[in-house]
Design a protein around this motif. Sequence first.
Motif, PDB file in Angstrom:
ATOM      1  N   LYS A 186       0.849  -1.192   0.000  1.00  0.00           N
ATOM      2  CA  LYS A 186       0.000   0.000   0.000  1.00  0.00           C
ATOM      3  C   LYS A 186       0.879   1.234   0.000  1.00  0.00           C
ATOM      4  O   LYS A 186       2.079   1.165   0.280  1.00  0.00           O
ATOM      5  CB  LYS A 186      -0.909   0.015   1.231  1.00  0.00           C
ATOM      6  CG  LYS A 186      -0.144   0.122   2.547  1.00  0.00           C
ATOM      7  CD  LYS A 186      -1.072   0.215   3.748  1.00  0.00           C
ATOM      8  CE  LYS A 186      -0.271   0.369   5.049  1.00  0.00           C
ATOM      9  NZ  LYS A 186      -1.153   0.504   6.230  1.00  0.00           N
ATOM     10  N   THR A 188       2.669   4.219   1.457  1.00  0.00           N
ATOM     11  CA  THR A 188       3.153   4.315   2.835  1.00  0.00           C
ATOM     12  C   THR A 188       4.335   5.254   2.916  1.00  0.00           C
ATOM     13  O   THR A 188       5.019   5.514   1.914  1.00  0.00           O
ATOM     14  CB  THR A 188       3.560   2.922   3.365  1.00  0.00           C
ATOM     15  OG1 THR A 188       3.916   3.020   4.743  1.00  0.00           O
ATOM     16  CG2 THR A 188       4.744   2.362   2.587  1.00  0.00           C
ATOM     17  N   ARG A 222       8.326   8.569   0.535  1.00  0.00           N
ATOM     18  CA  ARG A 222       7.000   7.988   0.328  1.00  0.00           C
ATOM     19  C   ARG A 222       7.120   6.899  -0.723  1.00  0.00           C
ATOM     20  O   ARG A 222       7.764   7.070  -1.759  1.00  0.00           O
ATOM     21  CB  ARG A 222       5.988   9.039  -0.158  1.00  0.00           C
ATOM     22  CG  ARG A 222       5.638  10.105   0.851  1.00  0.00           C
ATOM     23  CD  ARG A 222       4.810   9.605   2.016  1.00  0.00           C
ATOM     24  NE  ARG A 222       3.525   9.055   1.619  1.00  0.00           N
ATOM     25  CZ  ARG A 222       2.620   8.605   2.486  1.00  0.00           C
ATOM     26  NH1 ARG A 222       2.879   8.635   3.798  1.00  0.00           N
ATOM     27  NH2 ARG A 222       1.470   8.120   2.074  1.00  0.00           N
ATOM     28  N   LYS A 225       2.058   2.038  -3.681  1.00  0.00           N
ATOM     29  CA  LYS A 225       1.672   0.630  -3.723  1.00  0.00           C
ATOM     30  C   LYS A 225       2.305  -0.043  -4.938  1.00  0.00           C
ATOM     31  O   LYS A 225       2.267   0.477  -6.056  1.00  0.00           O
ATOM     32  CB  LYS A 225       0.154   0.500  -3.781  1.00  0.00           C
ATOM     33  CG  LYS A 225      -0.352  -0.937  -3.871  1.00  0.00           C
ATOM     34  CD  LYS A 225      -1.870  -0.980  -3.942  1.00  0.00           C
ATOM     35  CE  LYS A 225      -2.359  -2.417  -4.073  1.00  0.00           C
ATOM     36  NZ  LYS A 225      -3.845  -2.472  -4.139  1.00  0.00           N
ATOM     37  N   THR A 246       8.962   1.117   7.022  1.00  0.00           N
ATOM     38  CA  THR A 246       7.736   1.866   6.797  1.00  0.00           C
ATOM     39  C   THR A 246       7.173   2.378   8.112  1.00  0.00           C
ATOM     40  O   THR A 246       7.481   1.877   9.190  1.00  0.00           O
ATOM     41  CB  THR A 246       6.687   0.992   6.100  1.00  0.00           C
ATOM     42  OG1 THR A 246       6.378  -0.130   6.939  1.00  0.00           O
ATOM     43  CG2 THR A 246       7.210   0.502   4.756  1.00  0.00           C
ATOM     44  N   ASP A 248       3.444   4.517   9.810  1.00  0.00           N
ATOM     45  CA  ASP A 248       2.131   5.135   9.596  1.00  0.00           C
ATOM     46  C   ASP A 248       2.005   6.454  10.350  1.00  0.00           C
ATOM     47  O   ASP A 248       0.920   7.000  10.476  1.00  0.00           O
ATOM     48  CB  ASP A 248       1.007   4.175  10.006  1.00  0.00           C
ATOM     49  CG  ASP A 248       1.090   3.775  11.476  1.00  0.00           C
ATOM     50  OD1 ASP A 248       2.048   4.181  12.162  1.00  0.00           O
ATOM     51  OD2 ASP A 248       0.182   3.049  11.941  1.00  0.00           O
TER      52      ASP A 248
END
Length: 862
Positions: A186, A188, A222, A225, A246, A248
């Motif tokens: 995805k 991320t 960044r 995906k 990664t 969040d």
Amino acid sequence: MFSSPPHPRRRFWREPQAARPSSACAAPRATRPAPALWALWLALALAACGNDPASSSAADTAAGDALQAQDALSSDITSSDATGGDAAGDATGQPDSGPAVADKPLASVDPPAWVTPTGWTAAVHYAGTADAIGAAIADGSFVPPKAGTKAYGKVWLDATPKSGVMGPFGNGNATVWLIGNVNVPKDTAAIARLDRVSSIRVGAWRAPGDIYGHGKARVPLRLKKGDNLLIVRGRGGQKIRVTLETSDAELHLNPLDWTRPELRVGHKDPSWLGVPLLELTGAAQSGVRCRVMESPHWKGTEVALPGVAPLGLTHASFRLEPKAAWTQQQADDKTPIPVTLRVESLDSDKAYEHQVTLSVVPADAKFRQTFRSPVDRSVQFYGVVPPSDFDPSKTYAVALSLHGAGVEAKGQANSYSPKDWMYVVAATNRRRFGFDWEEWGHLNGLATLADATERFGLDPLRTYVTGHSMGGHGTWQFGIHHADLFAVVGPSAGWDSFYTYGGSKKPTGPFLRPRASSDTSKYISNLGNRAVYVIHGTADNNVPWSEGQAMRNKAAQVTPEVQHHWEQGAGHWWNGDKSKGADCVDWPPLFALMKTKTLDPVELSFSYTTPGPWHADRYSYARVRSAASPLQDCKLVSAFDGATLVLDTTNVRTLEIDVKALKSKGLSKITIDGKVHDLSQHKDDAPLVLGPTTGKRPGVHGPFNQVMHTPWCWVWPDDKPAYGAYASYLSSTWAIIGNGQGCAVPASRLTAKIEADYNLVHLGRTPEEAGAPAFARWDKGGAQLGDKVFSGAAMQLIWDTGTRLHAAIVAPEGQESLLWMVIPFSSRSGMPDFLVWKGSGLVAAGSFDADWKLDPALAAGL
């Protein structure tokens, strides 16, 4: 931050010059510019495209210059219960950069997850031929080759990491291109470690790496995906590490790279903590609050950071205010003192916390002291060797010690034994390699001396400078350019200049003046009233003994007080039984000489030459406020025969005389350039100022880099993301190589408060939005200076707003890749007031005149 000592001439704030290797040079250099500008373009190319001294035989070089006026550093500090010190501020506790930020809910962040790039291939490129790889990357035509194939004129090698590292490939003179891929499920954010890397590209985005591979720096990226192509530019002859994890989070603190104090028994003085802050959303963050949360040990404090660039890295400053003095029990038990840090912004949904711990050391131990830099409001530190048998009723001398390349300030301090009559204060060059004690390293050394002098109540008349290797070069730089500050100049294993050590060619044309201070021995006559002690090992295989001998002999031509010690058969670093510290720096005869020397606060007979008032501006009672011509040195020659004081000046447009200082010597008259001035007509506290007070003046003088010698902020249009990406690259580069803080805001978040507190560097804004001078225009097609039009050219320039410096950096529409050809943070990138360039090279450069007007006679290419 610094209150003047009780005599008139002691001010530490001056002005600047250069930094370390730039990290990217995107546009290919296919053709040379016109011959008249070739030397200028070569200087630009070397500054922007990585003439990296760390990869040459001059491995001890790195990358700094001067301050003028202090901004009110406390203006963006707030505190929930401040009790003094410099923690003044808005009692509401809100940031000063925009609307109030309400407390955000605390984020619960999952631990970062490792992702492993695959398919690594590598190719090696040596200077001297066209780089077809870089050209293809720049124009978007690059297709990743497979290992074992030949493409873009290179054989591509399998670069699968072994034990986490790739290479080495080629030698230290090579550029290494590494190509890999990372697949994520995805979109991320990623936190990247990039050791021995100049830059990385992920899609169209680029970020700087840590060229020195300290292992502590992290940069934000960044990932989209699916597959993400990674293009890494690194150094040959080095093991390269690229790791990704990664996250969040929206904001991330990296305590691995923190700038911390050590807490001292019996003390409760406020101090500072600096921690790198990563923006992970890809959108600018404004109104950032950097908070220390209240706890049993700490008062709650808050410091505002106006803005962070999208995917930018900067250093956040945290104010530490202890509730009580630290105890001997805490030191004996080695009790770690927890500090809870919190960051949030106007644009973040959550607040983010991180806890760090600090140590308590005995009152008589060597320690790390932090302060907030007047250059960029970052947190910097220095190592301190306190006096033995400290007596608070005494006033102590101070030796400013400058470290060598790869050495950090506390390690430098550890090389000295305590003395019962002085402090040893070991400044940091912002990083262990830093800025060769020029430009921003120079500024940080002066700021360190100012902070220590005030903090410890030191005697400014018993101030000395010494250092080793790169710090030996710094000792010559500081001692010569600021000869009024130091009673003894004591370099160990020092070198003269980049031109004698490393073999760099001297700059020419418009680049000569902004880098004139690097030619150290040219100004050695400033040491006429000073004592010099030179130390060197005769078998030094890093900095040749000949460097020490040459500088010793040059010093002996201008002052009779020159001593030396040549350690027979010794290499670069040596020790013995003469000192309790390391003999090559803690040399007893050097400190014995220091103990006998004090400064005369108002010298009346001297000769002083400065490359420009932006770098160093005073000696004794006289200050050069501005130069008549930007192309010449400024000189002051003062003579006193016991009755008459005569001052003759050269290339001085505006002169300031400290009347109070001269009256303290019983003088009532001075003859300046043949004219007699009656000092009795001036009030004791009023200086005599001769010449214009408008135009170029202290703090608003140029050259270009001076816009970044006091707090500055990058500003770009919201609808031009390429400039936001450039702001991010500049900010992150400054954080990595300068341990620095960079304010960055989109134009929609620019407030009157930011404009009042910061020099603005306008990226991609129109001339009208930036407030540029009428003779400088630019649009989507190119740039114009006066009547000269430069189609398809990028431009950077500075100007006077009436109160401070502003600058602009712009490129034609669709050619924003030109921006990356000029990165100002390099130890040999001192640049004139303006530059104009194309992909093929530099087309114009020069200085503005003393009234900030465009004069073709002061430029090339107009």
